[in-house]
Design a protein around this motif. Structure first.
Motif, PDB file in Angstrom:
ATOM      1  N   LEU A 310       0.867  -1.235   0.087  1.00 44.81           N
ATOM      2  CA  LEU A 310       0.060   0.082   0.056  1.00 44.81           C
ATOM      3  C   LEU A 310       0.729   1.191  -0.053  1.00 44.81           C
ATOM      4  O   LEU A 310       0.602   2.200  -0.738  1.00 44.81           O
ATOM      5  CB  LEU A 310      -1.099   0.124   1.301  1.00 44.81           C
ATOM      6  CG  LEU A 310      -2.114  -0.806   1.255  1.00 44.81           C
ATOM      7  CD1 LEU A 310      -2.731  -0.879   2.618  1.00 44.81           C
ATOM      8  CD2 LEU A 310      -3.014  -0.229   0.266  1.00 44.81           C
ATOM      9  N   GLU A 312       4.652   3.019  -0.111  1.00 42.51           N
ATOM     10  CA  GLU A 312       6.243   2.805  -0.628  1.00 42.51           C
ATOM     11  C   GLU A 312       6.977   3.905  -0.278  1.00 42.51           C
ATOM     12  O   GLU A 312       6.421   4.759  -0.549  1.00 42.51           O
ATOM     13  CB  GLU A 312       6.078   2.537  -2.161  1.00 42.51           C
ATOM     14  CG  GLU A 312       7.223   2.319  -3.064  1.00 42.51           C
ATOM     15  CD  GLU A 312       7.080   2.499  -4.313  1.00 42.51           C
ATOM     16  OE1 GLU A 312       7.872   1.778  -4.932  1.00 42.51           O
ATOM     17  OE2 GLU A 312       6.137   3.112  -4.880  1.00 42.51           O
TER      18      GLU A 312
ATOM     19  N   HIS B  13       0.789  15.337  -3.179  1.00 45.74           N
ATOM     20  CA  HIS B  13       0.711  15.553  -4.574  1.00 45.74           C
ATOM     21  C   HIS B  13      -0.432  14.434  -4.936  1.00 45.74           C
ATOM     22  O   HIS B  13      -0.034  13.290  -4.848  1.00 45.74           O
ATOM     23  CB  HIS B  13       2.118  15.154  -5.296  1.00 45.74           C
ATOM     24  CG  HIS B  13       3.235  16.239  -5.006  1.00 45.74           C
ATOM     25  ND1 HIS B  13       3.166  17.338  -5.567  1.00 45.74           N
ATOM     26  CD2 HIS B  13       4.129  16.065  -4.156  1.00 45.74           C
ATOM     27  CE1 HIS B  13       4.395  17.994  -5.067  1.00 45.74           C
ATOM     28  NE2 HIS B  13       4.765  17.337  -4.202  1.00 45.74           N
ATOM     29  N   GLU B  18      -3.656   8.340  -6.867  1.00 39.10           N
ATOM     30  CA  GLU B  18      -2.525   7.811  -5.915  1.00 39.10           C
ATOM     31  C   GLU B  18      -2.158   9.274  -5.330  1.00 39.10           C
ATOM     32  O   GLU B  18      -2.287  10.156  -5.692  1.00 39.10           O
ATOM     33  CB  GLU B  18      -1.503   7.034  -6.540  1.00 39.10           C
ATOM     34  CG  GLU B  18      -2.086   5.839  -7.528  1.00 39.10           C
ATOM     35  CD  GLU B  18      -0.682   5.167  -7.923  1.00 39.10           C
ATOM     36  OE1 GLU B  18      -0.137   4.474  -7.207  1.00 39.10           O
ATOM     37  OE2 GLU B  18      -0.408   5.355  -9.159  1.00 39.10           O
ATOM     38  N   LEU B  20       1.378  11.028  -3.698  1.00 37.01           N
ATOM     39  CA  LEU B  20       2.710  11.211  -3.107  1.00 37.01           C
ATOM     40  C   LEU B  20       2.643  11.998  -2.107  1.00 37.01           C
ATOM     41  O   LEU B  20       2.363  13.357  -2.271  1.00 37.01           O
ATOM     42  CB  LEU B  20       3.614  11.708  -4.317  1.00 37.01           C
ATOM     43  CG  LEU B  20       3.550  10.676  -5.593  1.00 37.01           C
ATOM     44  CD1 LEU B  20       4.458  11.085  -6.535  1.00 37.01           C
ATOM     45  CD2 LEU B  20       4.325   9.184  -5.205  1.00 37.01           C
ATOM     46  N   LEU B  21       3.447  11.653  -0.922  1.00 38.19           N
ATOM     47  CA  LEU B  21       3.675  12.435   0.227  1.00 38.19           C
ATOM     48  C   LEU B  21       5.141  12.719   0.512  1.00 38.19           C
ATOM     49  O   LEU B  21       5.817  11.759   0.212  1.00 38.19           O
ATOM     50  CB  LEU B  21       3.064  11.819   1.313  1.00 38.19           C
ATOM     51  CG  LEU B  21       1.459  11.338   1.093  1.00 38.19           C
ATOM     52  CD1 LEU B  21       1.022  10.543   2.655  1.00 38.19           C
ATOM     53  CD2 LEU B  21       0.501  12.374   0.834  1.00 38.19           C
ATOM     54  N   TYR B  22       5.470  14.072   0.711  1.00 42.23           N
ATOM     55  CA  TYR B  22       6.953  14.282   1.320  1.00 42.23           C
ATOM     56  C   TYR B  22       6.825  14.783   2.484  1.00 42.23           C
ATOM     57  O   TYR B  22       5.795  15.740   2.845  1.00 42.23           O
ATOM     58  CB  TYR B  22       7.438  15.410   0.149  1.00 42.23           C
ATOM     59  CG  TYR B  22       8.742  15.712   0.281  1.00 42.23           C
ATOM     60  CD1 TYR B  22       9.867  14.945   0.086  1.00 42.23           C
ATOM     61  CD2 TYR B  22       8.879  17.023   1.315  1.00 42.23           C
ATOM     62  CE1 TYR B  22      11.036  15.335   0.674  1.00 42.23           C
ATOM     63  CE2 TYR B  22      10.369  17.368   1.732  1.00 42.23           C
ATOM     64  CZ  TYR B  22      11.291  16.375   1.380  1.00 42.23           C
ATOM     65  OH  TYR B  22      12.533  16.846   1.726  1.00 42.23           O
ATOM     66  N   SER B  29      10.003  10.513   1.219  1.00 41.85           N
ATOM     67  CA  SER B  29       8.597  10.409   0.142  1.00 41.85           C
ATOM     68  C   SER B  29       8.017   9.081   0.165  1.00 41.85           C
ATOM     69  O   SER B  29       8.784   8.229   0.451  1.00 41.85           O
ATOM     70  CB  SER B  29       9.272  10.640  -1.314  1.00 41.85           C
ATOM     71  OG  SER B  29      10.168  12.024  -1.249  1.00 41.85           O
ATOM     72  N   HIS B  30       6.751   9.229   0.053  1.00 37.13           N
ATOM     73  CA  HIS B  30       5.878   7.823   0.188  1.00 37.13           C
ATOM     74  C   HIS B  30       5.045   8.103  -1.238  1.00 37.13           C
ATOM     75  O   HIS B  30       4.394   9.068  -1.195  1.00 37.13           O
ATOM     76  CB  HIS B  30       4.915   8.019   1.370  1.00 37.13           C
ATOM     77  CG  HIS B  30       5.870   8.180   2.522  1.00 37.13           C
ATOM     78  ND1 HIS B  30       6.251   7.209   3.382  1.00 37.13           N
ATOM     79  CD2 HIS B  30       6.213   9.317   3.119  1.00 37.13           C
ATOM     80  CE1 HIS B  30       7.045   7.620   4.328  1.00 37.13           C
ATOM     81  NE2 HIS B  30       7.029   9.078   4.353  1.00 37.13           N
ATOM     82  N   ARG B  31       4.869   6.806  -1.700  1.00 39.07           N
ATOM     83  CA  ARG B  31       3.609   6.641  -2.549  1.00 39.07           C
ATOM     84  C   ARG B  31       2.688   5.682  -2.008  1.00 39.07           C
ATOM     85  O   ARG B  31       2.699   4.759  -1.653  1.00 39.07           O
ATOM     86  CB  ARG B  31       4.103   5.883  -3.913  1.00 39.07           C
ATOM     87  CG  ARG B  31       3.174   5.718  -4.810  1.00 39.07           C
ATOM     88  CD  ARG B  31       3.606   5.145  -6.148  1.00 39.07           C
ATOM     89  NE  ARG B  31       3.913   3.763  -6.104  1.00 39.07           N
ATOM     90  CZ  ARG B  31       2.997   2.487  -6.304  1.00 39.07           C
ATOM     91  NH1 ARG B  31       1.945   3.130  -6.622  1.00 39.07           N
ATOM     92  NH2 ARG B  31       3.270   1.677  -6.075  1.00 39.07           N
ATOM     93  N   LEU B  32       1.454   6.188  -1.970  1.00 41.20           N
ATOM     94  CA  LEU B  32       0.140   5.462  -1.459  1.00 41.20           C
ATOM     95  C   LEU B  32      -0.676   5.014  -2.898  1.00 41.20           C
ATOM     96  O   LEU B  32      -0.924   5.945  -3.666  1.00 41.20           O
ATOM     97  CB  LEU B  32      -0.726   6.369  -0.654  1.00 41.20           C
ATOM     98  CG  LEU B  32       0.266   6.911   0.680  1.00 41.20           C
ATOM     99  CD1 LEU B  32      -1.051   7.607   1.528  1.00 41.20           C
ATOM    100  CD2 LEU B  32       1.002   5.682   1.301  1.00 41.20           C
ATOM    101  N   ASN B  33      -0.772   3.689  -2.794  1.00 43.95           N
ATOM    102  CA  ASN B  33      -1.638   3.119  -4.178  1.00 43.95           C
ATOM    103  C   ASN B  33      -2.982   3.916  -3.662  1.00 43.95           C
ATOM    104  O   ASN B  33      -3.596   4.399  -2.796  1.00 43.95           O
ATOM    105  CB  ASN B  33      -1.365   1.778  -4.276  1.00 43.95           C
ATOM    106  CG  ASN B  33      -2.252   0.930  -3.306  1.00 43.95           C
ATOM    107  OD1 ASN B  33      -2.778   1.605  -2.431  1.00 43.95           O
ATOM    108  ND2 ASN B  33      -2.085  -0.236  -3.473  1.00 43.95           N
ATOM    109  N   PRO B  34      -4.136   3.562  -4.724  1.00 39.74           N
ATOM    110  CA  PRO B  34      -5.288   4.145  -4.572  1.00 39.74           C
ATOM    111  C   PRO B  34      -6.008   3.745  -3.185  1.00 39.74           C
ATOM    112  O   PRO B  34      -6.587   4.522  -2.668  1.00 39.74           O
ATOM    113  CB  PRO B  34      -6.126   3.672  -5.663  1.00 39.74           C
ATOM    114  CG  PRO B  34      -5.138   3.662  -6.941  1.00 39.74           C
ATOM    115  CD  PRO B  34      -3.849   2.905  -6.047  1.00 39.74           C
ATOM    116  N   ALA B  36      -4.599   2.596  -0.346  1.00 38.46           N
ATOM    117  CA  ALA B  36      -4.050   3.423   0.841  1.00 38.46           C
ATOM    118  C   ALA B  36      -4.180   4.820   0.887  1.00 38.46           C
ATOM    119  O   ALA B  36      -4.279   5.564   1.855  1.00 38.46           O
ATOM    120  CB  ALA B  36      -2.581   2.988   0.611  1.00 38.46           C
TER     121      ALA B  36
END
Lengths: 314, 87
Positions: A310, A312, B13, B18, B20-22, B29-34, B36
């Motif tokens: 979920l 990354e 962002h 999705e 992207l969090l900074y 940095s983090h990527r959250l899929n839909p 999450a």
């Protein structure tokens, strides 16, 4: 800087001066970079200096690479100095160019368009780069992709492509010679060989070109070549992870990576046999030669996705 | 009952579904899929874990039992990454 004899170079975005107490180092460096010799690198150029130390009269000579205030122990053998110089040059290029977005990536020009080829170490980007050169692509770098975030131009940093022993046979198949014949060794004791950019011919080095394509290189579940597209967010994270100067841009680094991904065609490519991979890549770029491809339409708008992964983090 | 709260100092962002969090404090940095992203966005300090799971079932058409399990797992990860607090 005393009475040292300085030798001046401009390797793409990096201007440097080099002095060495070991004369053969200048010979080695000149072999690799003589086409980048300049008469004066300017007062603010990076300087690299190879010095010899003997802490005690009975000690073996130690070699030190000094680069603009930093020191790298280069071991007791002169054969370990060139890889340390290359390492220092990369590091200082990153530190001295915070205005650029710099990625751990090969960078090439194909038919006037810049192509960034980010990959983890050991994926084979130098070998692919060399094969592409043999097919008429032009060279920007096998190590650092230097991107101007204002103009999206991809700048040259034409270091001597560095290959390890396992890539040697492939390179020799192309009729290229490596330097030196018995390799240099760094502290990890692995043999490293360099291909002189001079050998590639003056025309093989590209000037700055507009960046149009980003191809993440990797190994697939099945033999390549084939490509996949990622979502914009996924591509951005992949790109951001390859950044070697994220602290130079802080939160802007992520925003600029998003802009860059949206500005370019982006794929992940599973490498296959180079004889198949190179024409495959050329056909792909020719098919999408100007306009960014829309990111893969996300078919999961209302479709539940598995919980893992979920989140990354980079 | 815990009502998770997303942290408000993050730079966000939104790209398709999705995020992207900074995190400027930790420089991460983090990527959250839909899914999450959806869960993180419901962490407003007003919703309990069970309520978030219910919203997830409405939004993604998933069985409640799976949604509860995955919501808990996602919140645990978001907490570990310091993207939410327990409110």
């Amino acid at each position: 800087m005393g009475d040292r004899q300085w030798h001046h170079y401009q390797i793409g975005v990096t201007r440097l001066r080099l002095a060495s107490v070991v004369e053969e180092i200048i010979t080695h460096f000149d072999y690799l970079y003589r086409q980048f010799r300049v008469t004066d690198s300017g007062p603010d150029a990076l300087w690299l200096e190879v010095a010899a130390l003997r802490p005690k009269p009975w000690s073996r000579t130690q070699y030190i690479v000094r680069s603009s205030g930093r020191e790298f122990f280069a071991g007791h053998e002169t054969g370990s100095i060139i890889p340390e110089l290359e390492f220092a040059l990369n590091q200082q290029t990153i530190l001295r160019n915070p205005q650029y977005l710099i990625y751990h990536s090969a960078a090439m020009e194909f038919e006037g368009q810049g192509v960034l080829l980010p990959a983890d170490s050991g994926t084979g980007k130098t070998t692919l780069t060399t094969y592409l050169l043999a097919r008429g692509w032009r060279y920007l770098s096998d190590e650092l992709g230097v991107v101007d975030p204002q103009t999206w131009m991809l700048h040259p940093y034409p270091k001597a492509p560095c290959i390890k022993a396992e890539g040697l046979a492939l390179i020799e198949q192309l009729g290229l010679t490596v330097y030196p014949h018995d390799g240099f060794r760094l502290r990890d004791k692995r043999q490293r060989f360099y291909i002189s950019p001079t050998q590639l011919g003056r025309q093989a080095i590209a000037p700055a070109v507009p960046l149009r394509h980003i191809i993440f290189l990797g190994r697939g579940q099945v033999p390549g070549p084939y490509v996949e597209q990622f979502s914009t967010a996924e591509s951005t994270m992949y790109l951001y992870r390859t950044s070697v100067n994220p602290m130079a841009h802080r939160e802007q680094g992520l925003a600029r990576a998003i802009d860059l991904v949206q500005h370019c065609n982006v794929w992940a490519m599973a490498l296959g046999d180079h004889a198949a991979t190179c024409p495959f890549l050329e056909a792909l770029l020719a098919e999408h030669d100007h306009h960014p491809v829309a990111p893969q339409a996300n078919p999961t708008i209302k479709v539940y996705q598995p919980a893992e992964p979920l989140c990354e983090t980079s | 009952m815990a009502k998770p709260q997303r942290l408000n100092h993050l730079v966000i962002h939104e790209l398709d579904q999705e995020l992207l969090l900074y995190d400027p404090n930790l420089d991460r940095s983090h990527r959250l899929n839909p899914s999450a992203s959806f869960i993180w966005q419901q962490c407003d300090g007003q919703h309990t874990v069970e309520q978030i799971a219910q919203l997830l079932t409405d939004h993604f058409e998933v069985e409640l039992a799976d949604a509860v399990k995955d919501t808990q797992s996602a919140l645990q990860r978001l907490r570990a990454e310091q993207l939410i607090t327990d409110g």
